[in-house]
Scaffold this active site. Structure first.
Site, PDB file in Angstrom:
ATOM      1  N   HIS A   1       9.794  -7.090   4.310  1.00  0.00           N
ATOM      2  CA  HIS A   1      10.194  -6.710   5.662  1.00  0.00           C
ATOM      3  C   HIS A   1      10.446  -7.968   6.493  1.00  0.00           C
ATOM      4  O   HIS A   1       9.562  -8.817   6.639  1.00  0.00           O
ATOM      5  CB  HIS A   1       9.136  -5.803   6.303  1.00  0.00           C
ATOM      6  N   GLU A  43       8.183  -9.658   9.196  1.00  0.00           N
ATOM      7  CA  GLU A  43       6.796  -9.911   8.820  1.00  0.00           C
ATOM      8  C   GLU A  43       6.664 -11.334   8.271  1.00  0.00           C
ATOM      9  O   GLU A  43       6.242 -11.560   7.137  1.00  0.00           O
ATOM     10  CB  GLU A  43       6.330  -8.815   7.858  1.00  0.00           C
ATOM     11  N   GLU A  80      -1.796  -5.400   4.310  1.00  0.00           N
ATOM     12  CA  GLU A  80      -1.260  -5.492   5.670  1.00  0.00           C
ATOM     13  C   GLU A  80      -2.111  -6.548   6.372  1.00  0.00           C
ATOM     14  O   GLU A  80      -3.313  -6.374   6.511  1.00  0.00           O
ATOM     15  CB  GLU A  80      -1.382  -4.140   6.402  1.00  0.00           C
TER      16      GLU A  80
END
Ligand SMILES: CC(C)C[C@H](NS(N)(=O)=O)C(=O)O
Ligand SMILES: [Ca+2]
Ligand SMILES: [Ca+2]
Ligand SMILES: [Ca+2]
Ligand SMILES: [Zn+2]
Length: 313
Positions: A69, A72, A271
């Site tokens: 992504h 990120e 994450e």
């Protein structure tokens, strides 16, 4: 380039420089190649770290992927931390030395270089997530296991979770999947463990994403237990929250579901920092957090590398 004050984040050119420097300084244990090219023609760099690095040795192979992504960016720094630690530490840090001698560490610092470059173009953040092919494909919905099965992605090209026109319609996922497919040697997948780094929320996630079920024909109870045990141990080391991916929300076409479903790889998602951040700001922590928040995962990375030597039930 990154906005003023965030210069410590690496642009694609700076990532390339770092990898080339690692090979120049540690050519005995580091080699640079690529799994293919992005839509706009950027090499999808692959750095291999191992003793006898030019040989394909019978050692567990462990893959780390970052920046699927675009926005990120902290995850790209995470992969560069792994590169730094396992090259600079070789010969001095006994844990690093042992792991480099007994594993083949494979690092892809940016899976989505086009998106990452677009996100910082003009010196300000665009909040961009997808690749740069057409209106953009969400690479983490484009993998070919249960692709588009379960309402965990969108068929609308403008959606941030657009799954693409077919599984692996994005050149980046297609190249990375082809690389993993190529690691089946003598009928056995050489890669035994994998982490895909994302931001944010401070979570350790394991498959499946496509279903709420903990077990399924393609995930026995013992296998689900192993994911939970390893995920929980890693989360204990970095203070993240461990959970099955679908406990967060249903996703279909994610990398973890494919790595596990297709190849039986112990594949998890991290994450990273922050735990919460309120919308887009959470994706753009100041560059002062890079060092602490990447080192925070040193032990978890070590745990995965060690676990890679243990068979899956
Ligand atoms: C790995 C999944 C379950 C979460 C991830 N979240 S993110 N990194 O896009 O915010 C995503 O939606 O792909
Ligand atoms: Ca700064
Ligand atoms: Ca080796
Ligand atoms: Ca090998
Ligand atoms: Zn993400």
């Amino acid at each position: 380039d990154f906005p003023a004050g965030d210069e410590d984040y690496h642009t694609y050119a700076e990532v390339t420089e770092e990898l080339e420097r690692a090979v120049a300084e540690h050519g005995d244990i580091a080699s640079l190649s690529s799994v293919g090219d992005s839509h706009e023609g950027r090499a999808l760099h692959l750095l291999k770290i191992s003793d006898n690095v030019a040989q394909d040795e019978d050692e567990p192979e462990v893959l780390f992927t970052c920046n699927q992504h675009a926005r990120e960016h902290l995850t790209t720094e995470m992969c560069l931390r792994i590169v730094e630690r396992f090259t600079d530490g070789y010969g001095s840090d006994p844990v690093v030395t042992e792991l480099v001698d007994t594993r083949e560490i494979l690092v892809v610092p940016t899976v989505n270089p086009d998106g990452a470059e677009y996100d910082i173009s003009g010196g300000y953040y665009h909040g961009w997530r997808k690749n740069r092919d057409g209106s953009g494909t969400d690479l983490n919905r484009n993998w070919g296991y249960q692709w588009g099965c379960c309402g965990g992605s969108s068929s609308w090209p403008s959606s941030d979770t657009y799954r693409g026109t077919s599984a692996f319609s994005a050149p980046e996922t297609a190249a990375l999947a082809a690389f993993v497919d190529s690691r089946v040697v003598g009928g056995e997948q050489q890669i035994t463990a994998h982490i895909d780094f994302h931001t944010y929320s401070e979570l350790v996630l394991w498959p499946f994403g496509y279903t709420y079920a903990d077990t399924a024909p393609d995930m026995t109870r013992e296998q689900a237990q192993r994911f939970q045990d390893v995920g929980t141990a890693m989360a204990a080391s970095n203070g993240y929250t461990p959970q099955q991916s679908s406990d967060l929300y249903i996703t279909d076409g994610s990398v973890n579901d494919w790595m596990w479903g297709e190849h039986g790889i112990l594949s998890l998602t991290f994450e990273m920092y922050p735990a919460s951040g309120g919308g887009l700001d959470g994706f753009y922590p100041p560059d002062e957090v890079i060092e602490p928040e990447t080192r925070r995962n040193d032990e978890a990375v070590q745990i995965l590398l060690e676990e890679a030597g243990n068979p899956m039930p």
